[in-house]
Design a protein around this motif. Structure first.
Motif, PDB file in Angstrom:
ATOM      1  N   GLU A  24      13.210  40.383 168.067  1.00 21.85           N
ATOM      2  CA  GLU A  24      13.663  41.113 169.299  1.00 21.85           C
ATOM      3  C   GLU A  24      13.727  42.611 169.072  1.00 21.85           C
ATOM      4  OE1 GLU A  24      14.054  39.692 172.569  1.00 21.85           O
ATOM      5  OE2 GLU A  24      13.557  37.633 172.173  1.00 21.85           O
ATOM      6  N   SER A  25      13.736  43.329 170.365  1.00 21.79           N
ATOM      7  CA  SER A  25      13.612  44.848 169.904  1.00 21.79           C
ATOM      8  C   SER A  25      14.194  45.338 170.949  1.00 21.79           C
ATOM      9  CB  SER A  25      12.250  45.401 169.767  1.00 21.79           C
ATOM     10  OG  SER A  25      11.500  45.135 171.074  1.00 21.79           O
ATOM     11  N   HIS A  26      15.043  44.654 171.716  1.00 23.28           N
ATOM     12  CA  HIS A  26      15.884  45.391 172.961  1.00 23.28           C
ATOM     13  C   HIS A  26      17.258  44.661 172.889  1.00 23.28           C
ATOM     14  CE1 HIS A  26      12.838  47.686 174.961  1.00 23.28           C
ATOM     15  NE2 HIS A  26      12.279  46.546 174.639  1.00 23.28           N
ATOM     16  N   GLU A  27      18.406  45.576 172.533  1.00 23.87           N
ATOM     17  CA  GLU A  27      19.831  44.997 172.387  1.00 23.87           C
ATOM     18  C   GLU A  27      20.433  44.100 173.553  1.00 23.87           C
ATOM     19  OE1 GLU A  27      23.464  45.627 173.569  1.00 23.87           O
ATOM     20  OE2 GLU A  27      22.223  47.610 173.536  1.00 23.87           O
ATOM     21  N   GLN A  28      20.011  44.490 174.652  1.00 16.86           N
ATOM     22  CA  GLN A  28      20.656  43.959 175.769  1.00 16.86           C
ATOM     23  C   GLN A  28      19.982  42.688 175.808  1.00 16.86           C
ATOM     24  OE1 GLN A  28      20.470  47.570 178.176  1.00 16.86           O
ATOM     25  NE2 GLN A  28      22.603  47.352 178.580  1.00 16.86           N
ATOM     26  N   GLU A  29      18.490  42.546 175.807  1.00 21.63           N
ATOM     27  CA  GLU A  29      17.890  41.414 176.079  1.00 21.63           C
ATOM     28  C   GLU A  29      18.226  40.330 174.902  1.00 21.63           C
ATOM     29  OE1 GLU A  29      13.339  39.694 175.935  1.00 21.63           O
ATOM     30  OE2 GLU A  29      13.752  41.787 175.802  1.00 21.63           O
ATOM     31  N   LEU A  30      18.643  40.997 173.892  1.00 21.51           N
ATOM     32  CA  LEU A  30      18.851  40.110 172.704  1.00 21.51           C
ATOM     33  C   LEU A  30      20.314  39.460 172.753  1.00 21.51           C
ATOM     34  CD1 LEU A  30      18.539  38.977 169.715  1.00 21.51           C
ATOM     35  CD2 LEU A  30      18.876  41.189 168.947  1.00 21.51           C
ATOM     36  N   LYS A  31      21.160  40.351 173.222  1.00 23.96           N
ATOM     37  CA  LYS A  31      22.484  39.971 173.408  1.00 23.96           C
ATOM     38  C   LYS A  31      22.519  38.566 174.349  1.00 23.96           C
ATOM     39  CE  LYS A  31      27.114  41.538 175.063  1.00 23.96           C
ATOM     40  NZ  LYS A  31      27.398  40.436 176.206  1.00 23.96           N
ATOM     41  N   LEU A  32      21.970  38.962 175.459  1.00 29.77           N
ATOM     42  CA  LEU A  32      21.914  37.399 176.529  1.00 29.77           C
ATOM     43  C   LEU A  32      21.104  36.299 175.874  1.00 29.77           C
ATOM     44  CD1 LEU A  32      20.661  39.465 179.633  1.00 29.77           C
ATOM     45  CD2 LEU A  32      22.909  38.658 179.073  1.00 29.77           C
ATOM     46  N   LYS A  33      20.194  36.624 175.049  1.00 29.05           N
ATOM     47  CA  LYS A  33      19.381  35.208 174.443  1.00 29.05           C
ATOM     48  C   LYS A  33      20.167  34.796 173.507  1.00 29.05           C
ATOM     49  CE  LYS A  33      14.641  36.501 175.375  1.00 29.05           C
ATOM     50  NZ  LYS A  33      13.477  37.255 174.898  1.00 29.05           N
ATOM     51  N   GLN A  34      21.029  35.718 172.557  1.00 27.26           N
ATOM     52  CA  GLN A  34      21.810  35.267 171.527  1.00 27.26           C
ATOM     53  C   GLN A  34      22.916  34.394 171.894  1.00 27.26           C
ATOM     54  OE1 GLN A  34      25.021  36.473 170.634  1.00 27.26           O
ATOM     55  NE2 GLN A  34      25.330  35.347 168.948  1.00 27.26           N
ATOM     56  N   ASP A  50      21.940  28.617 165.488  1.00 29.60           N
ATOM     57  CA  ASP A  50      21.034  28.742 163.943  1.00 29.60           C
ATOM     58  C   ASP A  50      20.014  29.472 164.063  1.00 29.60           C
ATOM     59  OD1 ASP A  50      19.926  26.689 165.608  1.00 29.60           O
ATOM     60  OD2 ASP A  50      19.512  25.410 163.607  1.00 29.60           O
ATOM     61  N   ILE A  51      19.615  30.210 165.311  1.00 24.11           N
ATOM     62  CA  ILE A  51      18.475  30.972 165.102  1.00 24.11           C
ATOM     63  C   ILE A  51      18.741  31.980 164.492  1.00 24.11           C
ATOM     64  CG2 ILE A  51      17.098  32.541 166.716  1.00 24.11           C
ATOM     65  CD1 ILE A  51      17.281  30.483 168.879  1.00 24.11           C
ATOM     66  N   LYS A  52      17.761  32.519 163.381  1.00 19.91           N
ATOM     67  CA  LYS A  52      17.958  33.812 162.640  1.00 19.91           C
ATOM     68  C   LYS A  52      17.271  34.998 163.517  1.00 19.91           C
ATOM     69  CE  LYS A  52      18.020  31.636 158.246  1.00 19.91           C
ATOM     70  NZ  LYS A  52      19.627  31.740 158.148  1.00 19.91           N
ATOM     71  N   TRP A  53      18.129  35.733 164.252  1.00 18.80           N
ATOM     72  CA  TRP A  53      17.392  37.007 164.955  1.00 18.80           C
ATOM     73  C   TRP A  53      17.095  38.207 163.953  1.00 18.80           C
ATOM     74  CZ3 TRP A  53      16.407  35.476 169.802  1.00 18.80           C
ATOM     75  CH2 TRP A  53      17.094  34.556 170.146  1.00 18.80           C
ATOM     76  N   HIS A  54      15.854  38.691 164.369  1.00 19.16           N
ATOM     77  CA  HIS A  54      15.450  39.693 163.469  1.00 19.16           C
ATOM     78  C   HIS A  54      15.220  41.011 164.455  1.00 19.16           C
ATOM     79  CE1 HIS A  54      13.274  38.104 159.464  1.00 19.16           C
ATOM     80  NE2 HIS A  54      14.614  37.356 159.936  1.00 19.16           N
ATOM     81  N   PHE A  55      15.714  42.009 164.176  1.00 19.39           N
ATOM     82  CA  PHE A  55      15.563  43.296 165.046  1.00 19.39           C
ATOM     83  C   PHE A  55      14.337  44.033 164.496  1.00 19.39           C
ATOM     84  CE2 PHE A  55      15.954  47.038 167.336  1.00 19.39           C
ATOM     85  CZ  PHE A  55      16.624  46.854 168.522  1.00 19.39           C
ATOM     86  N   ILE A  56      13.273  43.907 165.492  1.00 20.59           N
ATOM     87  CA  ILE A  56      11.901  44.336 164.828  1.00 20.59           C
ATOM     88  C   ILE A  56      11.437  45.639 165.460  1.00 20.59           C
ATOM     89  CG2 ILE A  56      11.134  42.142 164.417  1.00 20.59           C
ATOM     90  CD1 ILE A  56       9.666  42.302 166.951  1.00 20.59           C
ATOM     91  N   GLY A  57      12.202  46.386 166.342  1.00 21.20           N
ATOM     92  CA  GLY A  57      11.622  47.551 167.025  1.00 21.20           C
ATOM     93  C   GLY A  57      12.483  48.845 166.215  1.00 21.20           C
ATOM     94  N   ASP A  99      20.307  38.729 161.650  1.00 19.56           N
ATOM     95  CA  ASP A  99      20.330  38.268 160.554  1.00 19.56           C
ATOM     96  C   ASP A  99      19.428  39.471 159.467  1.00 19.56           C
ATOM     97  OD1 ASP A  99      20.004  35.968 158.654  1.00 19.56           O
ATOM     98  OD2 ASP A  99      17.753  36.646 158.671  1.00 19.56           O
ATOM     99  N   MET A 100      18.245  40.035 160.084  1.00 17.34           N
ATOM    100  CA  MET A 100      17.655  41.133 159.474  1.00 17.34           C
ATOM    101  C   MET A 100      17.282  42.369 160.615  1.00 17.34           C
ATOM    102  SD  MET A 100      13.879  40.823 157.455  1.00 17.34           S
ATOM    103  CE  MET A 100      14.610  40.355 155.625  1.00 17.34           C
ATOM    104  N   VAL A 101      17.309  43.377 160.112  1.00 19.06           N
ATOM    105  CA  VAL A 101      16.831  44.606 160.783  1.00 19.06           C
ATOM    106  C   VAL A 101      15.541  44.987 159.932  1.00 19.06           C
ATOM    107  CG1 VAL A 101      17.141  46.952 161.452  1.00 19.06           C
ATOM    108  CG2 VAL A 101      19.251  45.574 161.420  1.00 19.06           C
ATOM    109  N   GLU A 102      14.359  44.759 160.471  1.00 17.31           N
ATOM    110  CA  GLU A 102      13.166  45.061 159.891  1.00 17.31           C
ATOM    111  C   GLU A 102      12.689  46.515 160.003  1.00 17.31           C
ATOM    112  OE1 GLU A 102       9.855  42.500 160.050  1.00 17.31           O
ATOM    113  OE2 GLU A 102      10.762  40.624 160.563  1.00 17.31           O
ATOM    114  N   ALA A 103      13.006  47.275 160.306  1.00 17.31           N
ATOM    115  CA  ALA A 103      12.457  48.413 160.500  1.00 17.31           C
ATOM    116  C   ALA A 103      13.639  49.653 160.141  1.00 17.31           C
ATOM    117  CB  ALA A 103      11.840  48.961 161.821  1.00 17.31           C
ATOM    118  N   VAL A 104      13.913  49.828 159.092  1.00 19.27           N
ATOM    119  CA  VAL A 104      14.834  50.922 158.665  1.00 19.27           C
ATOM    120  C   VAL A 104      14.029  52.203 158.389  1.00 19.27           C
ATOM    121  CG1 VAL A 104      16.714  51.483 156.995  1.00 19.27           C
ATOM    122  CG2 VAL A 104      16.748  49.192 158.083  1.00 19.27           C
TER     123      VAL A 104
END
Length: 224
Positions: free
Chosen positions: A47-57, A63-70, A85-90
């Protein structure tokens, strides 16, 4: 659901060699699509939008592993730090330090990938190879105990030229080897090579990718 998520998911997984994991890019897709993929065994979602991710999470299985990809803004890190779980774009030391700081507040270690900018077009984000070398050489990251650098991610140029895409992937694979030998030779966690998306993931796995980010091919066009 008018889109056969389960079939599409298995089609993609069927193209992935052993050792390559799928990040199902689920941004702008409804929960029932994610649930359908989850029911087929998929556990990593991007996911790449914090608010959308919050609602889904909050509503999807824990046990879903959420990756922030944006691109992640530093002021948004605190919102995802409790569960990401992981931030993919530092793409900066500043962001790395902020992730570390917010992870520490929750007594967590957050996995990260360093984003490399190799592509021809002037996309906004990512470290050039030289900037990445400099960040690692300066060594401040070694003091950050609540982040774990697990590898490199990149996006190839948005082009139909397969040779160009292949060249960029291989360049990044070579860079991964260089950095691994120099800084992470004894660190088994530094193993991820995250490149490849819906249109080029088949090339990516030929170019040593360990993690592909596929959305449209699985979930169809985005629902805005």
């Amino acid at each position: 659901m008018n889109y056969d998520v389960a079939k599409n998911l298995h089609d993609v997984l069927g193209n992935l060699p052993e050792g390559v994991r799928l990040v199902a890019v689920s941004k702008f897709h409804p929960n029932e699509y994610l649930q359908a993929a989850y029911d087929e065994g998929q556990r990593i979602f991007g996911e790449s939008h914090e608010q959308e991710l919050k609602l889904k999470q909050e509503t999807l299985p824990k046990d879903i592993k959420w990756h922030f990809i944006g691109h992640l803004q530093t002021n948004k890190v605190k919102y995802i730090a409790p569960y990401i779980d992981m931030v993919e774009a530092v793409d900066s030391l500043k962001l790395l330090k902020e992730i570390n700081k917010q992870a520490a507040k929750h007594d967590r270690v957050i996995k990260v990938l360093l984003e490399l900018h190799i592509a021809q077009e002037a996309t906004k984000y990512g470290l050039t190879p030289d900037a990445c070398r400099q960040l690692l050489a300066e060594g401040e990251w070694r003091e950050l105990h609540n982040v774990q650098i697990c590898g490199i991610m990149m996006m190839a140029s948005n082009t139909d030229d397969e040779q160009q895409i292949r060249k960029e992937f291989m360049e990044t694979a070579d860079f991964f080897d260089e950095v691994k030998a120099e800084y992470f030779a004894d660190d088994d966690a530094f193993c991820e090579r995250s490149w490849g998306m819906s249109h080029d993931y088949k090339i990516a796995v030929e170019c040593r990718s360990t993690m592909v980010r596929v959305g449209t091919t699985i979930f169809g066009p985005r629902v805005y």
